[in-house]
Design a protein around this motif. Structure first.
Motif, PDB file in Angstrom:
ATOM      1  N   SER A 184      -1.047  -5.902 -12.035  1.00  9.83           N
ATOM      2  CA  SER A 184       0.025  -5.036 -12.540  1.00  9.83           C
ATOM      3  C   SER A 184      -0.633  -3.803 -13.158  1.00  9.83           C
ATOM      4  O   SER A 184      -1.867  -3.693 -13.147  1.00  9.83           O
ATOM      5  CB  SER A 184       0.836  -5.782 -13.604  1.00  9.83           C
ATOM      6  N   ALA A 185       0.161  -2.906 -13.729  1.00 12.52           N
ATOM      7  CA  ALA A 185      -0.430  -1.704 -14.329  1.00 12.52           C
ATOM      8  C   ALA A 185      -1.343  -2.072 -15.502  1.00 12.52           C
ATOM      9  O   ALA A 185      -2.232  -1.313 -15.871  1.00 12.52           O
ATOM     10  CB  ALA A 185       0.674  -0.765 -14.793  1.00 12.52           C
ATOM     11  N   GLU A 186      -1.143  -3.283 -16.074  1.00  6.38           N
ATOM     12  CA  GLU A 186      -1.939  -3.682 -17.238  1.00  6.38           C
ATOM     13  C   GLU A 186      -3.100  -4.597 -16.855  1.00  6.38           C
ATOM     14  O   GLU A 186      -4.101  -4.664 -17.538  1.00  6.38           O
ATOM     15  CB  GLU A 186      -1.071  -4.450 -18.263  1.00  6.38           C
ATOM     16  N   ASN A 187      -2.926  -5.326 -15.759  1.00  7.64           N
ATOM     17  CA  ASN A 187      -3.913  -6.338 -15.394  1.00  7.64           C
ATOM     18  C   ASN A 187      -4.426  -6.064 -13.979  1.00  7.64           C
ATOM     19  O   ASN A 187      -3.623  -5.933 -13.065  1.00  7.64           O
ATOM     20  CB  ASN A 187      -3.198  -7.713 -15.461  1.00  7.64           C
ATOM     21  N   GLU A 188      -5.743  -6.006 -13.804  1.00  7.66           N
ATOM     22  CA  GLU A 188      -6.317  -5.674 -12.476  1.00  7.66           C
ATOM     23  C   GLU A 188      -5.643  -4.404 -11.940  1.00  7.66           C
ATOM     24  O   GLU A 188      -5.151  -4.368 -10.814  1.00  7.66           O
ATOM     25  CB  GLU A 188      -6.098  -6.830 -11.481  1.00  7.66           C
ATOM     26  N   SER A 189      -5.653  -3.359 -12.786  1.00 11.05           N
ATOM     27  CA  SER A 189      -4.840  -2.190 -12.438  1.00 11.05           C
ATOM     28  C   SER A 189      -5.346  -1.447 -11.201  1.00 11.05           C
ATOM     29  O   SER A 189      -4.559  -0.884 -10.444  1.00 11.05           O
ATOM     30  CB  SER A 189      -4.714  -1.253 -13.638  1.00 11.05           C
ATOM     31  N   ASP A 190      -6.673  -1.434 -10.982  1.00 11.07           N
ATOM     32  CA  ASP A 190      -7.183  -0.724  -9.791  1.00 11.07           C
ATOM     33  C   ASP A 190      -6.570  -1.309  -8.525  1.00 11.07           C
ATOM     34  O   ASP A 190      -6.198  -0.588  -7.594  1.00 11.07           O
ATOM     35  CB  ASP A 190      -8.709  -0.843  -9.701  1.00 11.07           C
ATOM     36  N   LEU A 191      -6.471  -2.639  -8.513  1.00 15.82           N
ATOM     37  CA  LEU A 191      -5.895  -3.298  -7.340  1.00 15.82           C
ATOM     38  C   LEU A 191      -4.404  -2.959  -7.234  1.00 15.82           C
ATOM     39  O   LEU A 191      -3.891  -2.632  -6.156  1.00 15.82           O
ATOM     40  CB  LEU A 191      -6.099  -4.821  -7.453  1.00 15.82           C
ATOM     41  N   TYR A 192      -3.723  -3.004  -8.381  1.00 21.00           N
ATOM     42  CA  TYR A 192      -2.285  -2.702  -8.398  1.00 21.00           C
ATOM     43  C   TYR A 192      -2.009  -1.303  -7.832  1.00 21.00           C
ATOM     44  O   TYR A 192      -1.103  -1.115  -7.023  1.00 21.00           O
ATOM     45  CB  TYR A 192      -1.784  -2.813  -9.846  1.00 21.00           C
ATOM     46  N   TRP A 193      -2.820  -0.322  -8.217  1.00 23.88           N
ATOM     47  CA  TRP A 193      -2.583   1.045  -7.739  1.00 23.88           C
ATOM     48  C   TRP A 193      -2.990   1.204  -6.267  1.00 23.88           C
ATOM     49  O   TRP A 193      -2.494   2.093  -5.582  1.00 23.88           O
ATOM     50  CB  TRP A 193      -3.359   2.076  -8.583  1.00 23.88           C
ATOM     51  N   SER A 194      -3.877   0.341  -5.820  1.00 24.71           N
ATOM     52  CA  SER A 194      -4.410   0.527  -4.456  1.00 24.71           C
ATOM     53  C   SER A 194      -3.637  -0.238  -3.388  1.00 24.71           C
ATOM     54  O   SER A 194      -3.800   0.043  -2.199  1.00 24.71           O
ATOM     55  CB  SER A 194      -5.878   0.092  -4.412  1.00 24.71           C
ATOM     56  N   VAL A 195      -2.843  -1.220  -3.803  1.00 23.20           N
ATOM     57  CA  VAL A 195      -2.118  -2.023  -2.799  1.00 23.20           C
ATOM     58  C   VAL A 195      -1.145  -1.184  -1.952  1.00 23.20           C
ATOM     59  O   VAL A 195      -1.146  -1.274  -0.723  1.00 23.20           O
ATOM     60  CB  VAL A 195      -1.405  -3.220  -3.484  1.00 23.20           C
ATOM     61  N   PRO A 196      -0.310  -0.299  -2.571  1.00 21.20           N
ATOM     62  CA  PRO A 196       0.610   0.488  -1.747  1.00 21.20           C
ATOM     63  C   PRO A 196      -0.137   1.329  -0.724  1.00 21.20           C
ATOM     64  O   PRO A 196      -1.173   1.906  -1.029  1.00 21.20           O
ATOM     65  CB  PRO A 196       1.319   1.376  -2.770  1.00 21.20           C
ATOM     66  N   TRP A 197       0.377   1.379   0.464  1.00 20.80           N
ATOM     67  CA  TRP A 197      -0.182   2.128   1.599  1.00 20.80           C
ATOM     68  C   TRP A 197      -1.468   1.509   2.145  1.00 20.80           C
ATOM     69  O   TRP A 197      -2.154   2.105   2.970  1.00 20.80           O
ATOM     70  CB  TRP A 197      -0.455   3.603   1.247  1.00 20.80           C
ATOM     71  N   SER A 198      -1.851   0.307   1.654  1.00 21.01           N
ATOM     72  CA  SER A 198      -3.114  -0.275   2.120  1.00 21.01           C
ATOM     73  C   SER A 198      -2.918  -1.148   3.359  1.00 21.01           C
ATOM     74  O   SER A 198      -3.876  -1.649   3.931  1.00 21.01           O
ATOM     75  CB  SER A 198      -3.780  -1.094   1.002  1.00 21.01           C
ATOM     76  N   TYR A 199      -1.704  -1.357   3.766  1.00 16.76           N
ATOM     77  CA  TYR A 199      -1.387  -2.057   5.026  1.00 16.76           C
ATOM     78  C   TYR A 199      -2.105  -3.398   5.181  1.00 16.76           C
ATOM     79  O   TYR A 199      -2.603  -3.722   6.256  1.00 16.76           O
ATOM     80  CB  TYR A 199      -1.648  -1.121   6.225  1.00 16.76           C
ATOM     81  N   GLY A 200      -2.156  -4.136   4.080  1.00 17.15           N
ATOM     82  CA  GLY A 200      -2.727  -5.486   4.158  1.00 17.15           C
ATOM     83  C   GLY A 200      -4.235  -5.491   4.322  1.00 17.15           C
ATOM     84  O   GLY A 200      -4.789  -6.459   4.851  1.00 17.15           O
ATOM     85  N   THR A 201      -4.920  -4.431   3.839  1.00 18.79           N
ATOM     86  CA  THR A 201      -6.372  -4.386   4.034  1.00 18.79           C
ATOM     87  C   THR A 201      -7.149  -4.638   2.737  1.00 18.79           C
ATOM     88  O   THR A 201      -8.350  -4.405   2.676  1.00 18.79           O
ATOM     89  CB  THR A 201      -6.802  -3.019   4.616  1.00 18.79           C
ATOM     90  N   LEU A 202      -6.431  -5.127   1.710  1.00 24.27           N
ATOM     91  CA  LEU A 202      -7.114  -5.502   0.470  1.00 24.27           C
ATOM     92  C   LEU A 202      -6.902  -6.973   0.149  1.00 24.27           C
ATOM     93  O   LEU A 202      -7.630  -7.557  -0.651  1.00 24.27           O
ATOM     94  CB  LEU A 202      -6.594  -4.649  -0.701  1.00 24.27           C
ATOM     95  N   GLY A 203      -5.898  -7.564   0.740  1.00 24.79           N
ATOM     96  CA  GLY A 203      -5.597  -8.966   0.475  1.00 24.79           C
ATOM     97  C   GLY A 203      -4.262  -9.313   1.109  1.00 24.79           C
ATOM     98  O   GLY A 203      -3.563  -8.437   1.614  1.00 24.79           O
TER      99      GLY A 203
END
Ligand SMILES: Cc1cc2nc3c(=O)[nH]c(=O)nc-3n(C[C@H](O)[C@H](O)[C@H](O)COP(=O)(O)OP(=O)(O)OC[C@H]3O[C@@H](n4cnc5c(N)ncnc54)[C@H](O)[C@@H]3O)c2cc1C
Ligand SMILES: NC(=O)C1=CN([C@@H]2O[C@H](COP(=O)(O)OP(=O)(O)OC[C@H]3O[C@@H](n4cnc5c(N)ncnc54)[C@H](OP(=O)(O)O)[C@@H]3O)[C@@H](O)[C@H]2O)C=CC1
Ligand SMILES: CC(C)=CCC[C@@H](C)[C@H]1CC[C@H]2C3=C(CC[C@]12C)[C@@]1(C)CC[C@H](O)C[C@@H]1CC3
Length: 498
Positions: A184-203
């Motif tokens: 979320s914006a508070e927890n593991e935020s880098d991942l949270y910001w990177s998920v949109p538009w990543s088309y399933g390429t982070l997890g």
């Protein structure tokens, strides 16, 4: 061209009306019953843990088996709302993500927790009768939460709430090492910001918490015919900046004619102005709105909420007119309107090589997202390059957040506009590759973005100019994704789809 091929192209409606419409009906009924049983048994939340563990197991097995090929979801390409089918699914490890349930409606926190395969149709059918909705409800029923998070989603309320990912509070994912994380914006935020538009390429996404807002019964919708490009741009910008408007959308019917629609939710109505546009016999929405140009007066109507949300579903915006040319005829509507639309997935599944070619060479389906300051110039360029009408324009606010998509030349939110071009180009010079590349170049020069459900002909370098890869690259390295998932470009570029 053989006899059957000829029929399938020139008389596609025969096949669609006699075969696809009834099949679509049975498919809908089956899915409806299945979901209803799940709901009645209240078994979805307990099943989630099991389903999550199954996703995790598949990824751990992939690790144990030597990480041979990269991973993607096992959702068949024909079922998706992207225009083409993905080629990559054929040679990658397919992870089953059979997660189709609404898990929890938390009225206290105003959050609905859903699995990624939940569709927009399911969400409105479940939430609206309970008096709730989500702030952005992309209008085609079969769009899924997973696809809208990993790609993007937009609707006529986006000038207030942003894109689909901006109403998502948290994502639950299984990473390529088998770890389950909730970001979320508070927890593991880098991942949270990177998920949109990543088309399933982070997890692999397994659950999403989405904001809810109270739903009222109707939308009070004001239609305003607007003439002249300067007027269209000015009225559109004013309406989008006016936060009193909960919904803003413009349909442009020719270079100089458009109808601006602004709406607010309401529980009260003037009953003589109620228009239940979702009923099967009602005219297609874009045709109905076009009639407003004739009177040249501002009119107001009340539309039931769910009917408003799905206003473009029955005619697939204006795409169905190419497939069933008489679909908006009154007799057809009265007799068969309740069977329409055919499922997009079934249309995709039953496309022949020639239909695909026909669409590729004589059709454009694109959504281009540009700063609103570029609207007039963009409309003029698209007029010269494709001359396609109607055009859908929908405003959205783009916050300055980390991740792949954010305003480029200012470090604060910026008002953007989605320009949707769907139809047969009316210029002799149309060439799918060259024309699309020209459009893409204009979008890059305008600091804009292309929606990736459609064809993109950008090179990898151009793609990296359009989308900010800095945090994404860092994260992929850190999470050891390079062996696990392809890069976004390798999933969305034209060469990865057929
Ligand atoms: C009591 C109840 C509980 C539910 N619980 C759950 C649950 O726990 N989990 C879950 O996942 N789902 C749940 N659902 C949702 C249910 O599964 C959906 O109704 C089902 O998915 C069908 O949705 P639909 O929009 O495709 O179908 P329908 O609402 O039957 O619509 C059929 C088609 O008609 C069209 N259509 C419908 N309304 C309009 C309109 N206003 N304007 C234009 N076109 C329209 C659409 O094209 C749609 O595909 C529940 C539904 C009910 C009634
Ligand atoms: N109004 C709107 O906003 C509209 C939006 N669209 C577009 O349609 C697309 C959504 O269509 P839809 O059929 O729902 O989605 P898709 O199945 O097309 O999925 C889109 C992408 O999201 C990835 N994805 C989906 N679910 C998961 C998951 N659980 N875990 C990891 N990755 C996942 C897919 O990966 P993989 O390839 O591995 O399956 C794929 O790359 C979006 O791109 C959206 O922008 C289209 C029309 C209208
Ligand atoms: C509102 C936004 C952002 C996008 C709307 C996009 C839709 C108009 C398209 C999304 C998927 C498209 C497909 C088709 C038409 C246009 C869309 C619905 C077809 C049904 C056209 C006919 C082909 O044979 C199959 C296509 C599948 C996808």
């Amino acid at each position: 061209m053989g006899f059957v091929e000829n029929i399938l192209i020139n008389y596609r409606w025969v096949f669609v009306c006699l075969f696809l419409l009834p099949v679509s009906l049975f498919y809908n009924i089956w899915f409806y019953c299945r979901n209803l049983i799940v709901f009645k048994l209240s078994s979805a939340p307990t099943q989630h843990q099991k389903k999550l563990q199954f996703v995790q197991k598949q990824i751990i097995d992939w690790n144990n088996n030597g990480r041979v090929t990269k991973m993607c979801t096992a959702r068949p390409g024909w079922q998706t709302m992207s225009f083409r089918r993905p080629l990559y699914k054929k040679h990658m490890t397919n992870i089953e993500v059979n997660l189709v349930d609404i898990l929890e409606v938390d009225v206290q926190r105003r959050i609905v927790r859903v699995e990624p395969m939940v569709s927009m149709g399911q969400l409105t059918a479940t939430l609206n009768p309970l008096g709730w909705t989500i702030p952005i409800l992309p209008e085609i029923d079969d769009l899924t939460v997973g696809g809208l998070v990993m790609g993007t989603g937009i609707e006529s309320s986006s000038h207030i709430y942003g894109l689909f990912q901006h109403i998502c509070i948290s994502y639950e994912l299984v990473l390529c090492d088998g770890r389950i994380v909730k970001c979320s914006a508070e927890n593991e935020s880098d991942l949270y910001w990177s998920v949109p538009w990543s088309y399933g390429t982070l997890g692999i996404l397994t659950a999403v918490e989405i904001k809810m807002i109270p739903a009222k019964q109707y939308i009070q919708l004001v239609y305003e015919p607007v003439f002249g490009i300067d007027n269209i741009v000015q009225k559109f910008s004013e309406a989008s900046n006016n936060k009193q408007n909960e919904f803003v959308e413009v349909l442009i019917y020719s270079e100089n004619e458009a109808v601006l629609m602004t709406g607010v939710q309401t529980d009260s109505l003037e009953s003589d102005k109620l228009n239940s546009i979702g009923r099967w016999y009602k005219p297609w929405f874009f045709k109905y709105v076009q009639e407003k140009l004739k009177s040249n007066t501002i009119t107001t109507e009340y539309i039931p909420l769910r009917a408003y949300y799905h206003r473009h579903t029955r005619s697939l915006f204006w795409e169905l007119q190419d497939i069933i040319p008489f679909g908006n005829n009154l007799v057809f509507r009265i007799l068969f309107g309740w069977l329409v639309p055919p499922k997009v997935s079934l249309l995709k599944l039953t496309q022949t090589k020639s239909t695909k070619k026909l669409y590729e060479n004589n059709h454009i389906i694109q959504d281009m997202l540009v700063p609103v300051s570029q609207l007039k110039k963009s409309l003029q360029i698209f007029q010269d390059l494709v001359n396609v009408y109607p055009i859908w324009i929908c405003p959205f606010i783009l916050p300055y957040n980390p991740g792949m998509v954010h305003p480029k030349n200012q470090n604060q939110s910026e008002l953007f506009v989605d320009i949707g071009l769907y139809g047969t180009p009316n210029v002799k010079t149309f060439n799918p590759r060259e024309t699309t590349r020209n459009i893409e170049r204009h979008v890059i020069d305008s600091d804009g973005f292309q929606m990736m459900y459609a064809d993109t002909y950008m090179t990898r370098e151009e793609f990296r100019m359009m989308f900010d890869h800095s945090l994404y690259d860092e994260l992929r390295k850190k999470m050891n994704c390079e062996q696990a998932f392809p890069e976004v470009y390798d999933k969305v570029s034209k060469s990865a789809r057929y």
